[in-house]
Design a protein around this motif. Structure first.
Motif, mmCIF file in Angstrom:
data_model
loop_
_atom_site.group_PDB
_atom_site.id
_atom_site.type_symbol
_atom_site.label_atom_id
_atom_site.label_comp_id
_atom_site.label_asym_id
_atom_site.label_seq_id
_atom_site.Cartn_x
_atom_site.Cartn_y
_atom_site.Cartn_z
ATOM 1 N N SER A 225 47.602 40.475 51.049
ATOM 2 C CA SER A 225 48.033 39.308 50.379
ATOM 3 C C SER A 225 46.709 38.518 49.955
ATOM 4 O O SER A 225 46.605 37.916 48.730
ATOM 5 C CB SER A 225 49.263 38.312 51.070
ATOM 6 N N ARG A 226 45.967 38.169 50.927
ATOM 7 C CA ARG A 226 44.743 37.512 50.480
ATOM 8 C C ARG A 226 43.824 38.219 49.667
ATOM 9 O O ARG A 226 43.120 37.809 48.660
ATOM 10 C CB ARG A 226 44.029 37.194 52.075
ATOM 11 N N ALA A 227 43.758 39.568 50.175
ATOM 12 C CA ALA A 227 43.001 40.445 49.152
ATOM 13 C C ALA A 227 43.441 40.667 47.619
ATOM 14 O O ALA A 227 42.729 40.548 46.746
ATOM 15 C CB ALA A 227 42.739 41.850 49.947
ATOM 16 N N GLU A 228 44.742 40.266 47.609
ATOM 17 C CA GLU A 228 45.492 40.556 46.364
ATOM 18 C C GLU A 228 45.254 39.248 45.351
ATOM 19 O O GLU A 228 44.981 39.435 44.219
ATOM 20 C CB GLU A 228 46.835 40.946 46.343
ATOM 21 N N GLU A 229 45.263 38.208 46.280
ATOM 22 C CA GLU A 229 45.110 36.865 45.417
ATOM 23 C C GLU A 229 43.614 36.857 45.012
ATOM 24 O O GLU A 229 43.169 36.617 44.080
ATOM 25 C CB GLU A 229 45.304 35.637 46.481
ATOM 26 N N GLU A 230 42.687 37.185 45.924
ATOM 27 C CA GLU A 230 41.179 37.265 45.583
ATOM 28 C C GLU A 230 40.879 38.217 44.364
ATOM 29 O O GLU A 230 40.185 38.028 43.621
ATOM 30 C CB GLU A 230 40.336 37.562 46.907
ATOM 31 N N GLN A 231 41.718 39.137 44.477
ATOM 32 C CA GLN A 231 41.585 40.253 43.284
ATOM 33 C C GLN A 231 41.926 39.640 42.075
ATOM 34 O O GLN A 231 41.483 39.767 41.011
ATOM 35 C CB GLN A 231 42.442 41.570 43.551
ATOM 36 N N GLN A 232 43.346 38.938 42.213
ATOM 37 C CA GLN A 232 43.737 38.382 40.974
ATOM 38 C C GLN A 232 42.799 37.028 40.431
ATOM 39 O O GLN A 232 42.413 36.991 39.215
ATOM 40 C CB GLN A 232 45.138 37.481 41.353
ATOM 41 N N GLN A 233 42.032 36.456 41.371
ATOM 42 C CA GLN A 233 41.219 35.498 40.791
ATOM 43 C C GLN A 233 39.885 36.203 40.334
ATOM 44 O O GLN A 233 39.394 35.470 39.293
ATOM 45 C CB GLN A 233 40.698 34.584 42.256
ATOM 46 N N GLU A 235 39.848 38.903 38.878
ATOM 47 C CA GLU A 235 40.277 39.438 37.778
ATOM 48 C C GLU A 235 40.262 38.402 36.553
ATOM 49 O O GLU A 235 39.989 38.449 35.254
ATOM 50 C CB GLU A 235 41.713 40.205 37.550
ATOM 51 N N GLN A 236 40.796 37.040 37.005
ATOM 52 C CA GLN A 236 40.664 35.979 35.790
ATOM 53 C C GLN A 236 39.611 35.667 35.750
ATOM 54 O O GLN A 236 39.141 35.409 34.441
ATOM 55 C CB GLN A 236 41.474 34.825 36.749
ATOM 56 N N ARG A 237 38.495 35.542 36.418
ATOM 57 C CA ARG A 237 37.124 35.318 36.411
ATOM 58 C C ARG A 237 36.457 36.367 35.271
ATOM 59 O O ARG A 237 35.782 35.977 34.289
ATOM 60 C CB ARG A 237 36.370 35.220 37.647
ATOM 61 N N VAL A 238 36.557 37.568 35.466
ATOM 62 C CA VAL A 238 36.314 38.626 34.666
ATOM 63 C C VAL A 238 36.619 38.539 33.179
ATOM 64 O O VAL A 238 36.040 38.591 32.274
ATOM 65 C CB VAL A 238 36.601 40.188 35.296
ATOM 66 N N SER A 239 38.167 38.141 33.273
ATOM 67 C CA SER A 239 38.751 37.678 31.885
ATOM 68 C C SER A 239 38.001 36.764 31.252
ATOM 69 O O SER A 239 37.781 36.769 30.080
ATOM 70 C CB SER A 239 40.377 37.455 31.911
#
Length: 298
Positions: A225-233, A235-239
């Motif tokens: 869950s933490r890894a997925e949250e970091e991934q989403q963050q 991805e948002q930064r990349v976006s």
């Protein structure tokens, strides 16, 4: 190409990938000239979700699978002629064990990207109960190639089922044959008690192991869950950075266009200035010539 290897590969895939992979293997066998193997592969059936998750448990957790098989063997031996109290205890143990393993199978499926419904989880638990009750079902499950969930045989005790109490013996003398039967029954009873002890010990060990695995699963899920949250963050930064980069590229293109226009304007202005200087020189030259001509005439 070997059928056993193909079967093992296919039943390890998520159900959604099974059909395409099966057809591809069948075409490869056909192209290799082995029509019989191709037909055998085509006859393989896509596993139901509960069957696939049950197979996954066997493949990913062989230690848990082996313990369940051992407990099932001990339980089947201990179920014969047990009294109500013993049967209730064993039934409760097998219920907790199958419930915990069904949850573990659901967790494994979730990590593989497959969502398990409550109905499917119940089918997994029913399959595990069948493994405890039926040696043929246990053998099928242990291969990790089920295509559909299994059902426990009719009459296999559950926590809600209890055997009827045996009628009390009538008082009186017993013939010698009955004494021999009684001794044999007592011997069977002792064997059953030993089987019961082994079953209880194995079930307890399996439950302890499952508790540890459930703890590991909970920790892994939290980490996921933490890894997925970091991934989403991330991805948002990349976006955001991509958007900023696109804006900067557009601004860069506008600046290039403006610089090109300025260079063109400068080039045109320089050309016009050179033309003006040339005309000015020509005019000045004509003026000097006219002035000289005027002085000569005077």
């Amino acid at each position: 190409m070997d059928l056993d290897a193909v079967v093992d590969e296919l039943y390890g895939l998520p159900p959604g990938e099974f059909t395409a992979a099966r057809d591809e293997r069948a075409k490869a066998a056909q192209a290799a000239g082995d029509r019989e193997l191709a037909e055998q592969i085509r006859r393989l059936r896509r596993p139901a979700m509960a069957a696939w998750a049950s197979n996954l448990l066997v493949r990913e957790q062989p230690g848990d699978a082996e313990r369940l098989l051992q407990v099932g063997e001990a339980l089947r031996q201990a179920h014969q002629d047990l009294d109500g109290e013993q049967l209730r205890e064993l039934s409760a143990q097998q219920h907790r064990l199958t419930l915990a393993l069904a949850r573990e199978a659901s967790g494994l499926a979730a990590r593989a990207g497959q969502v398990i419904s409550d109905d499917t989880r119940q089918e997994i638990q029913d399959t595990l109960r069948a493994v405890l009750a039926d040696p043929e079902a246990a053998e099928q499950w242990a291969k990790g190639r089920l295509t559909k969930p299994l059902s426990a045989p009719v009459g296999f005790p559950t926590p809600s089922q209890q055997p009827a109490p045996a009628p009390a013996p009538r008082r009186g003398t017993r013939p010698a044959g009955e004494l021999a039967d009684l001794d044999a029954a007592r011997a069977r009873r002792r064997e059953q008690q030993e089987s019961l002890k082994r079953a209880r010990k194995q079930a307890a060990e399996a439950e302890r192991e499952l508790h540890e695995r459930e703890g590991e699963l909970a920790a892994a899920e939290g980490e996921q869950s933490r890894a997925e949250e970091e991934q989403q963050q991330a991805e948002q930064r990349v976006s955001d950075l991509s958007r900023q980069l696109r804006d900067a590229e557009r601004e860069q293109q506008r600046a290039r266009d403006a610089a090109r226009k300025a260079r063109d304007h400068t080039r045109d202005a320089d050309r016009a200035a050179r033309d003006a200087r040339r005309r000015a020189r020509d005019a000045a030259s004509r003026a000097r010539k006219l002035a000289e001509q005027t002085r000569h005439k005077a």
